[in-house]
Design a protein around this motif. Sequence first.
Motif, mmCIF file in Angstrom:
data_model
loop_
_atom_site.group_PDB
_atom_site.id
_atom_site.type_symbol
_atom_site.label_atom_id
_atom_site.label_comp_id
_atom_site.label_asym_id
_atom_site.label_seq_id
_atom_site.Cartn_x
_atom_site.Cartn_y
_atom_site.Cartn_z
ATOM 1 N N TYR A 5 0.846 -1.192 0.000
ATOM 2 C CA TYR A 5 0.000 0.000 0.000
ATOM 3 C C TYR A 5 0.880 1.240 0.000
ATOM 4 C CZ TYR A 5 1.112 0.484 4.964
ATOM 5 O OH TYR A 5 1.772 0.633 6.150
ATOM 6 N N LYS A 6 0.243 2.369 -0.248
ATOM 7 C CA LYS A 6 0.899 3.663 -0.094
ATOM 8 C C LYS A 6 -0.194 4.703 0.135
ATOM 9 C CE LYS A 6 1.212 5.129 -4.898
ATOM 10 N NZ LYS A 6 2.088 5.640 -5.934
ATOM 11 N N TYR A 7 0.202 5.825 0.669
ATOM 12 C CA TYR A 7 -0.696 6.968 0.801
ATOM 13 C C TYR A 7 0.138 8.218 1.020
ATOM 14 C CZ TYR A 7 -0.201 6.103 5.863
ATOM 15 O OH TYR A 7 0.286 5.892 7.128
ATOM 16 N N SER A 8 -0.468 9.340 0.691
ATOM 17 C CA SER A 8 0.205 10.629 0.813
ATOM 18 C C SER A 8 -0.327 11.375 2.015
ATOM 19 C CB SER A 8 -0.040 11.472 -0.439
ATOM 20 O OG SER A 8 0.427 10.790 -1.569
ATOM 21 N N GLU A 20 5.137 10.781 1.621
ATOM 22 C CA GLU A 20 4.434 9.593 1.164
ATOM 23 C C GLU A 20 4.849 8.418 2.045
ATOM 24 O OE1 GLU A 20 3.140 8.254 -3.078
ATOM 25 O OE2 GLU A 20 5.264 7.800 -2.817
ATOM 26 N N LYS A 74 -9.054 1.995 -2.596
ATOM 27 C CA LYS A 74 -8.632 2.323 -1.236
ATOM 28 C C LYS A 74 -9.141 1.264 -0.270
ATOM 29 C CE LYS A 74 -8.480 7.337 -1.522
ATOM 30 N NZ LYS A 74 -7.060 7.509 -1.391
ATOM 31 N N LYS A 97 -6.483 5.394 5.413
ATOM 32 C CA LYS A 97 -6.904 5.085 4.043
ATOM 33 C C LYS A 97 -5.674 4.701 3.242
ATOM 34 C CE LYS A 97 -10.763 8.259 4.297
ATOM 35 N NZ LYS A 97 -11.393 9.461 3.762
ATOM 36 N N LEU A 98 -5.627 3.438 2.842
ATOM 37 C CA LEU A 98 -4.481 2.901 2.124
ATOM 38 C C LEU A 98 -4.797 2.808 0.636
ATOM 39 C CD1 LEU A 98 -3.779 -0.100 4.531
ATOM 40 C CD2 LEU A 98 -2.897 2.238 4.696
ATOM 41 N N ASN A 99 -3.950 3.400 -0.200
ATOM 42 C CA ASN A 99 -4.110 3.280 -1.655
ATOM 43 C C ASN A 99 -3.555 1.936 -2.094
ATOM 44 O OD1 ASN A 99 -5.183 5.889 -1.939
ATOM 45 N ND2 ASN A 99 -3.142 6.767 -1.988
#
Length: 130
Positions: A5-8, A20, A74, A97-99
């Motif tokens: 996952y990633k998120y900003s 990030e 998400k 909230k994980l992208n």
Amino acid sequence: MSIPYKYSMYEGTELNKYKEVKGILSFADRELLFEYKVYDANGNGISNLSKFAIQLDNIKSIQYKKGFLFTGGKLIIKANQWAFFEPLPGSDQGVIKLNIKRRDRSEAIRISTKLNLYMSQQRLDDMDGE
């Protein structure tokens, strides 16, 4: 069972405050394990590898929301209390909230479904015990 996952996140209003978070979410032994690193706007690592675990009993809900057309989606995880996600950078009022990339969509749906079934069963077991 794990998924990248990633998120900003932004700290303040300046563009240089952009960060990030990239990591792996794992599910094992009735807990979620977040392994992650924080990166600056240029992609430079600004933290060491960090680990954070939360017991499933402390999770209120988990939901996968599909993105538009060719995007992933998400994975939205809500804790029972704000404080449970406090150690995670970018958490907001007990929600993270994980992208998720499109190629990992089916795994995200599988994790979401499995965790929701587990949490539903726990609630039923708790009701039977009363």
